[in-house]
Enzyme design. Structure first.
Site, PDB file in Angstrom:
ATOM      1  N   CYS A 122       0.852  -1.200   0.000  1.00  0.00           N
ATOM      2  CA  CYS A 122       0.000   0.000   0.000  1.00  0.00           C
ATOM      3  C   CYS A 122       0.882   1.243   0.000  1.00  0.00           C
ATOM      4  O   CYS A 122       2.003   1.226   0.530  1.00  0.00           O
ATOM      5  CB  CYS A 122      -0.910  -0.004   1.232  1.00  0.00           C
ATOM      6  SG  CYS A 122      -2.177  -1.271   1.138  1.00  0.00           S
ATOM      7  N   CYS A 204      -3.670   0.269  -3.150  1.00  0.00           N
ATOM      8  CA  CYS A 204      -4.294   0.559  -1.849  1.00  0.00           C
ATOM      9  C   CYS A 204      -3.577   1.701  -1.137  1.00  0.00           C
ATOM     10  O   CYS A 204      -2.425   2.014  -1.451  1.00  0.00           O
ATOM     11  CB  CYS A 204      -4.334  -0.702  -0.980  1.00  0.00           C
ATOM     12  SG  CYS A 204      -2.768  -1.575  -0.858  1.00  0.00           S
TER      13      CYS A 204
END
Ligand code: DN4
Length: 300
Positions: A122, A204
């Site tokens: 992420c 993400c």
């Protein structure tokens, strides 16, 4: 009294006369034989490959593909050392060889994307549009961020050309369709669309995009970023899209973040329930530009 019988003249004896049934069988057999020869000639006769306006498959394609795959999996990202590069190559080729290069579908590449899975951390995804070179220079120096071309499939395919032909199981080394040649479903375009979509779906946290502020439209709706990536971000996983609008260091710097093109991107992102932020000439990327222009006023 003599008993004269008429005898048959030779060549017209009953033993050699074919019955009507036999004649029909022979005729049908002959027709079938000729038909199968014609069909065999049609299908087995070597045909010339289709001719296109774009560059052909890159010379030594399989060797480059395997070489890049091995460099990536064995040296650059040894955590992926168990990937089978030969299998990746054969699965990749299975998507388009022996097919008309204008009829490639997303499903054709599905076995490939199922085979090669890679997790990107992420906050480390960097998209780009019209700024490929700078984005790659930046991720190379920065070391922890990934453009699509820093993932295995993107790394292997970067700047390569490929296509097949219905007449052969080899790749077409004479010509391939250019992506603008009224043939949008060609093997190269479909590949980039498929892997760009997967890359965006997997992103993400905070994601970044590097855009080119020296263009009148730094955000272009028809680009892959504008039409595929931005619409495949998952708002449940991505909470912010951060744009870095980089200007050519030699050109006058304007404030693109407040322009209408970036505003269009902002509206799309906000409508999709994600936060949007924008920065003109993000300093760490400007430093990379400064390596080639250390004397420029903005570099001191
Ligand atoms: P772009 O700077 O307009 O295009 C990037 C490259 O993709 C250029 O070489 C384009 O060729 C080529 N390209 C664009 N659209 C297509 C298409 N439909 N079929 C085949 N090639 C195409 O930027 P973009 O926003 O369109 O694409 C960049 C974003 O998408 C990045 O965030 C990447 O993750 C991903 N992507 C990467 C590549 C690549 O590395 C290709 C496509 C998408 P040309 O206009 O120079 O002829 O090559």
């Amino acid at each position: 009294m003599a008993n004269y019988e008429f005898s048959q003249v030779s060549g017209d004896r009953p033993c050699c006369r074919l019955s009507r049934k036999a004649q029909i069988c022979l005729g049908v057999g002959l027709v079938l034989l000729i038909a199968s020869v014609v069909i065999a000639v049609i299908f087995l006769w070597p045909r010339a490959p289709l001719v296109w306006k774009g560059n052909p498959t890159t010379k030594h394609f399989p060797e480059i593909f395997l070489g890049r795959c091995l460099v990536y999996t064995q040296i650059l990202r040894p955590e992926m050392r168990d990937q089978d590069c030969k299998k990746i190559l054969s699965t990749f080729k299975g998507a388009f060889v022996s097919k008309n290069p204008c009829n490639i579908t997303r499903e054709d590449y599905e076995p490939l994307v199922q085979l090669v899975t890679q997790t990107i951390p992420c906050d480390k995804t960097l998209f780009w549009s019209k700024s490929k070179h700078l984005a790659h220079e930046y991720t190379r120096v920065q070391g922890k961020m990934f453009t699509l071309e820093d993932t295995l499939l993107g790394y292997i395919a970067d700047d390569l050309m490929w296509c097949g032909d219905p007449s052969t199981s080899d790749m077409n080394y004479d010509s391939c369709p250019h992506w603008s040649e009224n043939c949008p479903d060609n093997p190269v375009s479909v590949f980039w669309k498929v892997i760009s979509q997967k890359f965006a779906e997997a992103a993400c946290g905070v994601v970044q995009v590097m855009l080119n502020g020296s263009l009148s439209e730094p955000f272009y709706r028809n680009s892959t970023f504008g039409s595929v990536e931005v619409f495949n971000l998952d708002p449940n996983k991505v909470h912010k899209l951060q744009a870095w609008v980089m200007h050519n260091i030699e050109a006058d710097s304007s404030n693109s973040c407040s322009g209408s093109s970036i505003n269009e991107l902002k509206l799309i992102v906000q409508k999709r329930n994600m936060t949007f932020a924008c920065q003109d000439n993000y300093r760490p990327v400007r430093f990379v530009q400064c390596v080639k222009n250390p004397e420029h006023a903005s570099c001191s």
